[in-house]
Write a protein that holds these residues in place. Structure first.
Motif, short mmCIF file in Angstrom:
data_model
loop_
_atom_site.label_atom_id
_atom_site.label_comp_id
_atom_site.label_asym_id
_atom_site.label_seq_id
_atom_site.Cartn_x
_atom_site.Cartn_y
_atom_site.Cartn_z
N ASP A 58 13.81 9.83 -3.29
CA ASP A 58 14.50 8.54 -3.39
C ASP A 58 13.89 7.63 -4.47
N GLY A 59 13.02 8.18 -5.31
CA GLY A 59 12.40 7.38 -6.37
C GLY A 59 11.38 6.39 -5.87
N VAL A 60 10.94 6.52 -4.61
CA VAL A 60 9.96 5.61 -4.03
C VAL A 60 8.62 6.35 -3.92
N LEU A 61 7.56 5.73 -4.43
CA LEU A 61 6.25 6.36 -4.43
C LEU A 61 5.24 5.50 -3.68
N ASP A 62 4.48 6.14 -2.79
CA ASP A 62 3.41 5.48 -2.05
C ASP A 62 2.16 5.49 -2.94
N LEU A 63 1.62 4.31 -3.25
CA LEU A 63 0.48 4.20 -4.16
C LEU A 63 -0.79 4.80 -3.58
N ASN A 64 -0.95 4.74 -2.26
CA ASN A 64 -2.13 5.35 -1.63
C ASN A 64 -2.12 6.87 -1.82
N LYS A 65 -0.96 7.47 -1.62
CA LYS A 65 -0.85 8.91 -1.79
C LYS A 65 -1.00 9.30 -3.26
N ALA A 66 -0.48 8.46 -4.15
CA ALA A 66 -0.61 8.73 -5.58
C ALA A 66 -2.07 8.71 -6.01
N SER A 67 -2.84 7.74 -5.53
CA SER A 67 -4.26 7.67 -5.92
C SER A 67 -5.05 8.85 -5.36
N GLU A 68 -4.69 9.31 -4.17
CA GLU A 68 -5.34 10.49 -3.60
C GLU A 68 -4.98 11.75 -4.39
N TYR A 69 -3.69 11.91 -4.67
CA TYR A 69 -3.21 13.09 -5.38
C TYR A 69 -3.80 13.18 -6.78
N LEU A 70 -3.86 12.04 -7.48
CA LEU A 70 -4.39 12.01 -8.84
C LEU A 70 -5.91 11.92 -8.87
N ASP A 71 -6.52 11.74 -7.71
CA ASP A 71 -7.97 11.67 -7.58
C ASP A 71 -8.58 10.57 -8.45
N VAL A 72 -8.00 9.36 -8.32
CA VAL A 72 -8.49 8.19 -9.05
C VAL A 72 -8.58 7.00 -8.10
N GLN A 73 -9.33 5.99 -8.53
CA GLN A 73 -9.42 4.77 -7.73
C GLN A 73 -8.07 4.06 -7.75
N LYS A 74 -7.80 3.37 -6.67
CA LYS A 74 -6.54 2.65 -6.55
C LYS A 74 -6.41 1.59 -7.64
N ARG A 75 -7.54 1.05 -8.10
CA ARG A 75 -7.56 0.05 -9.17
C ARG A 75 -6.89 0.59 -10.44
N ARG A 76 -7.10 1.87 -10.75
CA ARG A 76 -6.49 2.49 -11.94
C ARG A 76 -4.97 2.60 -11.76
N ILE A 77 -4.53 2.88 -10.54
CA ILE A 77 -3.09 2.94 -10.25
C ILE A 77 -2.48 1.55 -10.42
N TYR A 78 -3.18 0.53 -9.94
CA TYR A 78 -2.69 -0.85 -10.10
C TYR A 78 -2.59 -1.24 -11.57
N ASP A 79 -3.53 -0.78 -12.40
CA ASP A 79 -3.45 -1.07 -13.83
C ASP A 79 -2.12 -0.56 -14.40
N ILE A 80 -1.75 0.64 -14.00
CA ILE A 80 -0.50 1.24 -14.49
C ILE A 80 0.71 0.51 -13.93
N THR A 81 0.73 0.26 -12.61
CA THR A 81 1.90 -0.37 -12.01
C THR A 81 2.10 -1.80 -12.50
N ASN A 82 1.02 -2.51 -12.78
CA ASN A 82 1.15 -3.87 -13.30
C ASN A 82 1.84 -3.89 -14.66
N VAL A 83 1.50 -2.94 -15.51
CA VAL A 83 2.15 -2.86 -16.83
C VAL A 83 3.61 -2.45 -16.68
N LEU A 84 3.88 -1.41 -15.89
CA LEU A 84 5.26 -0.94 -15.72
C LEU A 84 6.14 -2.00 -15.06
N GLU A 85 5.55 -2.77 -14.15
CA GLU A 85 6.30 -3.86 -13.52
C GLU A 85 6.53 -5.00 -14.52
N GLY A 86 5.54 -5.24 -15.37
CA GLY A 86 5.65 -6.30 -16.38
C GLY A 86 6.74 -6.04 -17.39
N ILE A 87 7.01 -4.77 -17.69
CA ILE A 87 8.08 -4.45 -18.65
C ILE A 87 9.37 -4.03 -17.93
#
Length: 101
Positions: A58-87
């Motif tokens: 459905d095009g909906v992504l859980d950020l907690n699962k994304a950070s676990e799957y990508l093996d990165v801190q949630k802060r790095r995911i927020y960096d990406i989502t803030n930019v994508l949301e900004g544009i």
């Protein structure tokens, strides 16, 4: 001092350390398990994140699962989502869920 071989291959296989004494250069071989700067770059992480978002049901992504799957801190995911949301490419569905606009 001239080094044989390509600079790119040397940079990928060694870690350059700042010399403590003048004129000396310290190099060490990188472990195969150690990540390179490119492996941890925000650009590569963004490509992987967008791939996850495209394959999300459905095009909906859980950020907690994304950070676990990508093996990165949630802060790095927020960096990406803030930019994508900004544009205006994504929108927040709820606290930890985002989707394409």
């Amino acid at each position: 001092m001239k080094i044989a071989g390509s600079y790119k291959s040397i940079a990928q296989n060694t870690k350059m350390k700042v010399p403590r004494k003048r004129g000396s250069l310290v190099c060490s071989v990188r472990s195969p398990l150690e990540k390179t700067r490119y492996d941890t770059s925000l650009g590569l992480l963004t490509k992987k994140f967008v791939g996850l978002l495209r394959s999300a049901p459905d095009g909906v992504l859980d950020l907690n699962k994304a950070s676990e799957y990508l093996d990165v801190q949630k802060r790095r995911i927020y960096d990406i989502t803030n930019v994508l949301e900004g544009i205006n490419l994504i929108t927040k569905k709820s606290k930890n869920n985002i989707q394409w606009k």
